[in-house]
Scaffold this active site. Structure first.
Site, PDB file in Angstrom:
ATOM      1  N   GLU A   8      11.879  -2.725 -38.817  1.00 50.55           N
ATOM      2  CA  GLU A   8      10.909  -3.452 -37.979  1.00 50.55           C
ATOM      3  C   GLU A   8      10.037  -2.467 -37.190  1.00 50.55           C
ATOM      4  O   GLU A   8       8.852  -2.706 -36.978  1.00 50.55           O
ATOM      5  CB  GLU A   8      11.657  -4.399 -37.035  1.00 50.55           C
ATOM      6  CG  GLU A   8      12.253  -5.594 -37.796  1.00 50.55           C
ATOM      7  CD  GLU A   8      13.127  -6.472 -36.925  1.00 50.55           C
ATOM      8  OE1 GLU A   8      14.091  -5.934 -36.346  1.00 50.55           O
ATOM      9  OE2 GLU A   8      12.843  -7.675 -36.813  1.00 50.55           O
ATOM     10  N   GLU A  39      20.175  -8.046 -41.339  1.00 54.89           N
ATOM     11  CA  GLU A  39      20.692  -8.819 -40.200  1.00 54.89           C
ATOM     12  C   GLU A  39      21.518 -10.016 -40.622  1.00 54.89           C
ATOM     13  O   GLU A  39      22.475 -10.403 -39.946  1.00 54.89           O
ATOM     14  CB  GLU A  39      19.520  -9.295 -39.318  1.00 54.89           C
ATOM     15  CG  GLU A  39      18.895  -8.210 -38.453  1.00 54.89           C
ATOM     16  CD  GLU A  39      17.789  -7.424 -39.134  1.00 54.89           C
ATOM     17  OE1 GLU A  39      17.706  -7.465 -40.383  1.00 54.89           O
ATOM     18  OE2 GLU A  39      17.014  -6.749 -38.430  1.00 54.89           O
TER      19      GLU A  39
END
Ligand code: 3HC
Ligand code: NAI
Length: 700
Positions: free
Chosen positions: A106, A126
């Site tokens: 990210e 995740e």
């Protein structure tokens, strides 16, 4: 130096910011603060015109610091760092030198340009932690790569080779030239309009809606029982349906929905559990592992064959010994057939099949094993046979060779005692099918040397297994606990629950199958023979196995003969309930004076799972497992216990130890003599429940 976890240097007019938060650049508070300071410093430095963010470690970043998820003062949060980066008035290039995962990717997505190296992999894993990317990953990734790719990466969590993500990287280069390339890209961007990923326009189309619908359907089936995968899809959908900032807000809401679930706690627990299992505090860190170049396996049956494949797959030569040539030929032929099947499915080339087969050599002579560094015995489960094998091995094996047994129930110390070198003897308990199942219980005997244990743990990694150290007792950790579960399911049938109902409750709980389907698949005769050899154990109350015994004695040993607890049509593995089994249970219950009754789903679940957990506490108390989380690793990898429940011990922690202890006591008091014998709450369970001590902190 801005902070000890971030360094900064100037290359011409470019500031190179390097992360160095060992071991994996987890984006902890210190690293986030360090990044903010470094980027602000570069922005305010009039000599600097562009910025490169990279890492001093082999990995770019493993993402958010998972250990921070339990709380504390976390500001500045990662989205704040990423907003600073994306809104920087000077161009920022991510030089992704190694794996970039979760928040690490990210971070790269928020930079204005990305460069990386050819063989690198990146991902948003995740979902494996029961959550979704929460720092813009679900909104930025689909703006940089095709929607289907973004969806696949976020929902599967799988690492993806950068070569299929070239839309995302402006340059893919060699490790040696990465930094120069990044500085070059940064310098070329000076004076140009700075691109922001968030500004890229994307919208939902009819075609995309179909992709989403297909992914939803596929995920519902594949990730049965998991909460986060569907939320991942919702978050990516928001990227196409909402403006960036609103999409980001939606991602945040969905992230928090996931984070607050028992599943997220369980999956994060499991992440650390798996890594903790590798640690054996009682063994000195500098203990040297023995060198394993050649392996021998005694017995080329179901287990021996599967075990041999693990080594051949890892490129380690294997000698397989059987006493009869015919048995040897049969064993090797089964292995070849397995490899050929993999080749038919495109998983191996024919060349790989031949290469692996060439590593497997058969023999009927013990003298051929004199060079083996490790011997694994996988002959019949009979102490007298095992002893003969170990006596023979003791005579021919070289000094320092490790002598291992794959026994599932027998006493490793008794086996070791029949050799002159008990320090070299260990249990290596593989699970069936041994070439597939990831678990390896490493059974430490009373006299097993530390370096033998260390070698075995290392070897587990080499053959891509998860090794968990356990002590000697009947069934070790996994099978000792599963016996309790099998017992209770058998007893419930006598009390009036049908096998298919019990199986469905366990399946809905998240296991791949219930106890009766599992029993039929493994063969009911296995449990029968174990019971025959352990009469003393069941003498107290043989009620629970009467139905299974009657089925085995009638030849109904399971799937392999088309009938066990269930019936099976020719060539089918689908269990068909058989009313005659209910009749047997009714008749047996009557004979034993057991009253049949309506039993609630909740009682069925509790009675199957809570005694299994209770046995886990006994195992901990006896020091058979090093730590509670090791039991969880054994159950997830050896028995398909759903990882979204974290394993039986984490499940107990989530339900509350007091609740488990109370329910054990309740069944102890309400199930007559049977309850009194089998439902005594473990002392350790009661002690920890009362003291409210977290299981993770318990040490014997
Ligand atoms: N946070 C905290 N600790 C971490 C970590 C993380 N993200 N990733 C790894 N570690 C720790 C491990 O616990 C281990 O500690 P130990 O030595 O004390 O046991 C150590 O770092 C080394 O890890 P591995 O043994 O796993 O090292 P490998 O080299 O085998 O694997 C890896 C490296 C592939 C990066 C692997 O560690 C991994 O998969 N890490 C987790 C990646 C991940 O899930 N990232 C997402 C985090 S959540 C997130 O980013 C949320 C965001 O969207 C807001
Ligand atoms: P199997 O019956 O399929 O294979 C045993 C093999 O050993 C046969 O090929 C037999 O010919 C050979 N053998 C017997 N005596 C021998 C001797 N003295 N010397 C050389 N070879 C000999 O049995 P399986 O299922 O492979 O089990 C082997 C061991 O693995 C047992 O100890 C069992 O408890 C254990 N185990 C079995 C599991 C399973 O699911 N089948 C799972 C985990 C462990």
């Amino acid at each position: 130096m801005v902070d000890s976890v971030v360094s900064q240097k100037t290359v011409s007019n470019v500031s190179v910011v390097s992360m160095a938060n060992a071991p994996v650049n987890a984006l902890s508070k210190a690293l986030r603060v360090g990044l903010i300071d470094a980027v602000n410093k570069a922005i305010s430095d009039t000599e600097i015109e562009a910025i490169v963010i990279t890492s001093d470690l082999p990995l770019f970043s493993a993402g958010a610091d998972i250990s921070e998820f339990s709380g504390g003062d976390l500001s500045p949060m990662l989205p704040e760092v990423l907003a600073l980066i994306e809104n920087s008035p000077k161009p920022i290039v991510a030089a992704v030198n190694g794996g970039a995962f979760g928040g690490g990717l990210e971070l790269a997505l928020a930079c204005h340009y990305r460069v990386t190296t050819e063989k690198n992999k990146v991902g948003l894993p995740e979902v494996h932690l029961g959550i979704l990317p929460g720092a813009g990953g679900t909104q930025r990734l689909p703006r940089l790569v095709p929607a289907a790719t973004a969806l696949q990466m976020i929902v599967s969590g799988a690492p993806t080779p950068v070569k299929v993500l070239n839309d995302m990287f402006i340059k893919i280069t060699t490790p040696e030239s990465l930094l120069d390339a990044a500085v070059d890209v940064a310098q070329q961007a000076i004076g140009e309009v700075i691109p922001a990923t968030s500004k890229i326009e994307i919208a939902m189309t009819e075609q995309l809606a179909t992709v989403f619908a297909q992914t939803e359907a596929h995920t519902a089936a594949k990730a049965r029982g998991f909460f986060a995968p569907a939320k991942c899809i919702d978050a990516v959908k928001a990227a196409f349906e909402l403006p960036f900032n609103e999409g980001l807000k939606r991602e945040g809401e969905l992230f928090m929905q996931c984070m607050n679930t028992p599943q997220a706690r369980a999956q994060q627990h499991f992440f650390f559990a798996e890594r903790a299992a590798a640690s054996i505090p009682s063994i000195a860190k500098d203990t040297k592992a023995r060198d394993i170049q050649q392996v021998a396996i005694i017995g080329a049956g179901t287990m021996g064959g599967g075990i041999a494949m693990n080594f051949a797959n890892a490129g380690i030569p294997v000698r397989m010994l059987e006493l009869e040539q015919a048995a040897l030929d049969k064993g090797l032929a089964v292995i070849r057939k397995n490899y050929e099947n993999s080749a038919k499915k495109g998983k191996l080339t024919q060349e790989q099949v031949e290469q692996r087969m060439s590593l497997l050599q058969g023999t009927t002579e013990y003298s051929d094993l004199s060079e083996a560094d490790l011997v694994i015995e996988a002959v019949f489960e009979k102490m007298s046979v095992k002893k003969q094998v170990f006596e023979a091995l003791d005579k021919v094996c070289k000094d320092g060779a490790i002598l291992a047994t794959n026994t599932s129930t027998l006493d490793v110390d008794e086996i070791a005692a029949c050799t002159s070198r008990p320090q070299d003897v260990i249990g290596l308990h593989f699970f069936s099918p041994a070439n597939v199942m990831k678990l390896l219980e490493i059974v430490r005997g009373e006299k097993t040397a530390d370096d033998v244990i260390k070698t075995s743990m290392k070897l587990a990694k080499t053959i891509r297994k998860v090794g968990v150290l356990v002590g000697v007792c009947f069934g070790f950790v996994g099978n000792r606990m599963i016996e309790v579960y099998g017992r209770e399911s058998g007893r419930l049938v006598l009390e009036g629950a049908t096998p298919e109902r019990i199986d469905k409750i366990i399946y809905d709980f998240g296991l791949p199958m219930g106890p009766f389907t599992m029993g039929d698949m493994a063969g009911l005769d296995i449990g029968y023979f174990v019971r025959q050899s352990r009469k003393a154990f069941i003498e107290h109350d043989p009620s629970y196995c009467t139905v299974a015994d009657e089925l085995v004695e009638a030849g109904r040993v399971g799937l392999k003969v088309g009938k066990g607890v269930y019936l099976y049509e020719q060539g089918s593995r689908t269990p068909i309930p058989d009313p005659s089994v209910i009749e047997i249970a009714q008749r047996r219950a009557k004979e034993l004076g057991i009253e049949q009754r309506q039993i609630s789903d909740q009682e069925i679940l509790e009675r199957c799972i809570y005694p299994l957990i209770n046995e886990g506490f006994e195992i901990l108390k006896e020091g058979i497992a090093q730590r509670a989380s090791d039991i969880d690793v054994i159950y997830v990898y050896g028995y398909g216990f759903p990882v979204h429940r974290g394993g039986p011990m984490q499940y107990a922690e989530e339900i509350g130890l007091q609740e488990i202890a109370d329910k054990m006591q309740h069944y102890h008091d309400s199930l007559g003599e049977y309850g009194k014998h089998w439902f005594k709450p473990s002392d350790l369970l009661v002690e920890l429940a009362q003291s409210k001590q977290a299981l993770a902190t318990y040490k014997k």
